[in-house]
Design an enzyme around this catalytic site. Structure first.
Site, PDB file in Angstrom:
ATOM      1  N   CYS A  37     -16.950  34.800  15.892  1.00 32.98           N
ATOM      2  CA  CYS A  37     -17.874  34.513  16.766  1.00 32.98           C
ATOM      3  C   CYS A  37     -18.042  32.955  17.268  1.00 32.98           C
ATOM      4  CB  CYS A  37     -19.117  35.101  16.088  1.00 32.98           C
ATOM      5  SG  CYS A  37     -19.323  34.115  14.455  1.00 32.98           S
ATOM      6  N   CYS A  67     -18.355  30.508  14.415  1.00 31.80           N
ATOM      7  CA  CYS A  67     -17.254  30.074  13.728  1.00 31.80           C
ATOM      8  C   CYS A  67     -16.494  28.959  14.368  1.00 31.80           C
ATOM      9  CB  CYS A  67     -16.176  31.103  13.591  1.00 31.80           C
ATOM     10  SG  CYS A  67     -16.663  32.846  12.610  1.00 31.80           S
ATOM     11  N   ASP A 109       4.439  56.725   2.910  1.00 29.03           N
ATOM     12  CA  ASP A 109       5.210  56.154   1.823  1.00 29.03           C
ATOM     13  C   ASP A 109       4.037  55.825   0.761  1.00 29.03           C
ATOM     14  OD1 ASP A 109       6.734  54.329   0.280  1.00 29.03           O
ATOM     15  OD2 ASP A 109       5.381  52.673   0.919  1.00 29.03           O
ATOM     16  N   ASP A 146       5.226  50.675   4.452  1.00 25.14           N
ATOM     17  CA  ASP A 146       5.084  49.110   4.467  1.00 25.14           C
ATOM     18  C   ASP A 146       6.227  48.374   3.925  1.00 25.14           C
ATOM     19  OD1 ASP A 146       4.790  49.702   2.080  1.00 25.14           O
ATOM     20  OD2 ASP A 146       3.581  48.157   1.421  1.00 25.14           O
ATOM     21  N   ASP A 163      11.160  50.918   3.977  1.00 28.41           N
ATOM     22  CA  ASP A 163      10.509  51.953   4.933  1.00 28.41           C
ATOM     23  C   ASP A 163      11.118  51.690   6.477  1.00 28.41           C
ATOM     24  OD1 ASP A 163       9.299  53.520   3.278  1.00 28.41           O
ATOM     25  OD2 ASP A 163       7.763  51.948   3.237  1.00 28.41           O
TER      26      ASP A 163
END
Lengths: 61, 732
Positions: free
Chosen positions: B30, B33, B437, B621, B625
């Site tokens: 935002c 920040c 997975d 991940d 995979d």
């Protein structure tokens, strides 16, 4: 009708001015962060003012 | 040992006096920040510029070259402010994408300018009952003056693409567009010279403007995705600790590591390179590579791979391959093969235009021939033919799909899903089987303490504070579970065993059961549940053993349930050992599961499912995979996945929950439905408009109105893709 000969090029000229302004703003990177620009407009970017120097410290509250 | 950090690799020189650095920053949401970061950095002396880009979540810093400032200082300052940052170097594809978006926007500006002004000039011609022929010619000539150069400039994206297609002896959607625009402009010019009543300049430039709007939306979506993906890659870009002298180490970006270098791998660090251990003894967590959750021992001569986690001891590793070369050749080979097999998929927009182009050309040609045969002059026949070409020009079609994709990708982004591939939505919409997975996908990437309830709070707290001193991931889990903030003083680490300190007059130890003399307690926990990892804590005579394991994502069962309710078959395919997988499958209510599966077997299984006619989504991940992610019809990875998996996945999801998988399916289905509707609308419009044009009744005014009307309609309809299948979030 004669007035058209002046008005139409004038209208075109204004349109062209708008286009040039758009191309300039694009080139200067004003469309690169639209999310940020929206917030910058309302951001409070001035640092808090220092207390006035001539007021004695006990009266500053 | 002396340690430095070297990020000079990323610093650019502006004009000899100013140094420039781009940083990808995590957690900027935002305006506050933005202000916090910019003020925080500008307060450093010699910093000349600190500017946050909120759209791309990036930060540009410039400082005087003469000063002693170093890139690492900015990263430290940002860390103090609470933001994780990493030097960022835009990849070439992203730079090209940004250039192209800018070019499209420039063309769009020119086209919109031309459209508005030519329209203004056309209105008196359309309504001008008392307009003298000289005045009409004047307006036509002015229109030509505006339209011709503008079309020549703004039409470039279509002309170039059509030219490339023709050169490759194929036809794409840009070919009829180019022919339509060129013919309309040429014919209009001829008409103007011949003092005719009507010209088509307005229609031609408006067509360009609308089509460019569609192209721009499409491009913008891709550019944004690529920017976010680039940030993620930068933030994940691990560094390596390289020996620059016999006793001097430096933290460098992976890009600066070469084969033959020696790197230091400390406990709790993820290995960034492939190599051989030359010194040290430790355990390695290979779960991201193989899915195996138990640690494997590492010593002199052991091969380590990028993506593995060093657990207990410090290792020196001689690099065999870094950066691009780290992947196991087996996996890369499988990956290439799988990607090739998938490239046969044709996007909906391309399929539509493949049918569209020949139909449009044939219709226009037949119209001209028909009118000539019916006795019209060549001139009239060609004018009507052009009207057909313009009215059928895929204006609505060009907007129909990009508009929906842009809207849907925004909605999915808010639901925590990033699109990695332009056609991911279309692929995900048709999925009927999802293969998960286990490790890191259905489970959280971090470990968690499972027997926390049975441990006295005061002991837990002390153990957590002691654990803060250790890099060991199991210790880190204890520290996290105890919400420990204040580390204990004077902690001594004994490599491979644990940490100890003296606190409150007693010796505290945290580490292996043997180190804490708690073998009996540990064996009891392990005999009850052989799947957990244990870490022991001792205080004087008191012994406590923590059982640690990877927990399932908090909403995994609910999400899988919701997927099953949508008629999607769910399977579990893991490289981990059978008991662990059985446990997870039982907890989630998944009956189709297989354990100890190799990458090649995963692919084989997915291919077999495809042969049965199933449309498979793979969610995984690990590096193991990656090939099966590529083999599946569509693939998804969590943000914690290895680099390779993320690069291969069509969709990437953020956060701790599994709900984004469901959101991806729901939003894609909705978006696909809206795309089909839009195509239907575009075709329906043609069914109405084309006969009018063929019959010769399409005046420029009707053509213009019909065209803008159909475009607006598909744009408005596209907005509906913002909502998922059931109105709001998937099951909340």
């Amino acid at each position: 009708m004669e007035v058209m000969v002046i008005l139409v090029p004038l209208a075109l000229g204004l349109g062209l001015l708008g286009l040039v302004a758009f191309l300039w703003s694009l080139k200067s990177g004003q469309y690169e962060d639209l999310d940020g620009a929206a917030w910058r407009a309302i951001a409070d970017d001035d640092p808090p003012l220092p207390p006035p120097a001539n007021v004695p410290a006990e009266k500053r509250g | 040992m002396l340690q430095t950090r070297d990020f000079s690799h990323y610093v650019k020189d502006v004009d000899g006096r100013i140094a420039h650095l781009d940083l990808a920053v995590e957690g900027v949401h935002c305006a506050s920040c933005m202000a916090k970061i910019e003020r925080g950095l500008q307060s450093i002396p010699d910093v000349t510029l600190a500017r946050v880009n909120l759209t791309d979540r990036r930060l540009a810093v410039e400082w005087n070259k003469g000063s002693t400032l170093e890139p690492g200082q900015f990263i430290d300052r940002l860390a103090e402010l609470g933001y994780k940052a990493y030097p960022y170097e835009p990849v070439r594809a992203e730079v090209e994408e940004a250039e192209r978006t800018k070019f499209l926007l420039r063309c769009l500006g020119v086209a919109v300018f031309a459209t508005m002004n030519v329209m203004m000039l056309s209105v008196p011609v359309w309504y001008g009952g008392d307009l003298s022929p000289e005045a009409r010619d004047f307006f036509h000539w002015l229109s030509a003056l505006v339209a011709l150069p503008c079309a020549a400039y703004a039409g470039q994206p279509f002309f170039q693409s059509a030219f490339r297609a023709l050169k490759a002896k194929s036809v794409n959607m840009d070919v009829p567009i180019t022919i339509g625009i060129t013919l309309a402009l040429g014919m209009s010019l001829v008409e103007t010279i011949n003092h005719a009543e009507h010209a088509y300049f307005d229609a031609a430039v408006m067509l360009i403007a609308f089509l460019l709007a569609g192209r721009f939306l499409d491009q913008k979506m891709r550019q944004k995705t690529r920017a976010v993906a680039g940030n993620l890659a930068a933030l994940k870009a691990e560094t390596a600790t390289k020996f620059v002298g016999p006793d001097e180490i430096s933290e460098v970006p992976i890009a600066a590591v070469r084969a033959g270098d020696i790197v230091l791998l400390r406990p709790g660090e993820r290995c960034a390179v492939d190599g051989t251990v030359i010194e040290g003894r430790s355990e390695i967590d290979q779960s991201l590579i193989t899915g195996e959750t138990l640690y494997v021992p590492a010593e002199r001569g052991t091969q380590v791979y990028a993506g593995t986690l060093n657990i207990s001891g410090t290792l020196r590793v001689r690099v065999a391959a870094a950066a691009e070369g780290t992947l196991l050749s087996e996996i890369t080979r499988l990956l290439d093969h799988a990607l090739q097999a998938r490239s046969r998929y044709v996007r909906l927009a391309d399929r539509a235009s493949q049918l569209y182009a020949p139909v449009v050309h044939a219709t226009a040609l037949l119209t001209i021939i028909g009118w000539v045969l019916a006795g019209a002059s060549w001139h009239d026949a060609i004018v009507i033919g052009i009207a057909v070409l313009i009215i059928t020009c895929p204006c609505a079609l060009g907007l129909a799909i990009p508009a929906v994709q842009t809207v849907a990708s925004g909605a999915m982004f808010r639901a925590g899903v990033l699109l990695n591939a332009g056609d991911a939505i279309e692929r995900a919409a048709s999925v009927d089987t999802i293969v998960f997975d286990k490790t890191g996908t259905l489970t959280l990437p971090e470990l968690d303490v499972v027997n926390a309830a049975g441990i006295p709070l005061e002991v837990f707290d002390l153990a957590g504070r002691l654990a803060l001193a250790s890099h060991h991931p199991v210790a880190a889990a204890v520290a996290r579970a105890a919400h420990a903030k204040a580390p204990l003083p004077n902690v001594v680490e004994e490599p491979g065993r644990g940490v100890r300190t003296v606190f409150g007059g007693q010796e505290l130890r945290l580490g292996s059961p043997a180190f804490c003399d708690a073998d009996a307690e540990a064996n009891q926990i392990l005999s009850e549940d052989p799947e957990v990892s244990v870490v022991a804590f001792s205080r004087g005579e008191q012994r406590v053993v923590f059982a640690v394991r990877q927990l399932l994502r908090p909403d995994a069962a609910k999400t899988i349930d919701a997927l099953t309710n949508r008629g999607i078959a769910v399977e579990l395919l893991s490289g981990d050992r059978e008991p662990a997988v059985r446990h997870a499958a039982a907890a989630l209510g998944v009956s189709a599961w297989r354990a100890s599966v190799t990458p090649a077997e995963k692919i084989a299984h997915i291919e077999a499912l495809k042969k049965q006619g199933r449309i498979v989504m793979m969610v995984g991940d690990g590096m193991n995979d990656a090939p099966s992610l590529a083999a599946a019809h569509v693939s998804m990875s969590p943000i914690s996945a290895t680099h390779l998996s993320q690069a291969t996945a069509d969709l990437v999801f953020l956060g701790k929950e599994l709900a984004p998988v469901l959101a991806a399916v729901d939003y894609s289905r909705k978006a696909m439905a809206v795309m089909r509707e839009n195509l239907g609308l575009a075709i329906g419009y043609n069914v109405l408009a084309v006969p009018i044009a063929i019959a010769g009744y399409a005046t420029p005014l009707i053509a213009a109105l019909a065209m803008s009307g159909s475009s607006l309609l598909v744009m408005l309809n596209a907005m509906r893709a913002r909502r998922g299948r059931r109105g709001a979030a998937p099951w909340k």
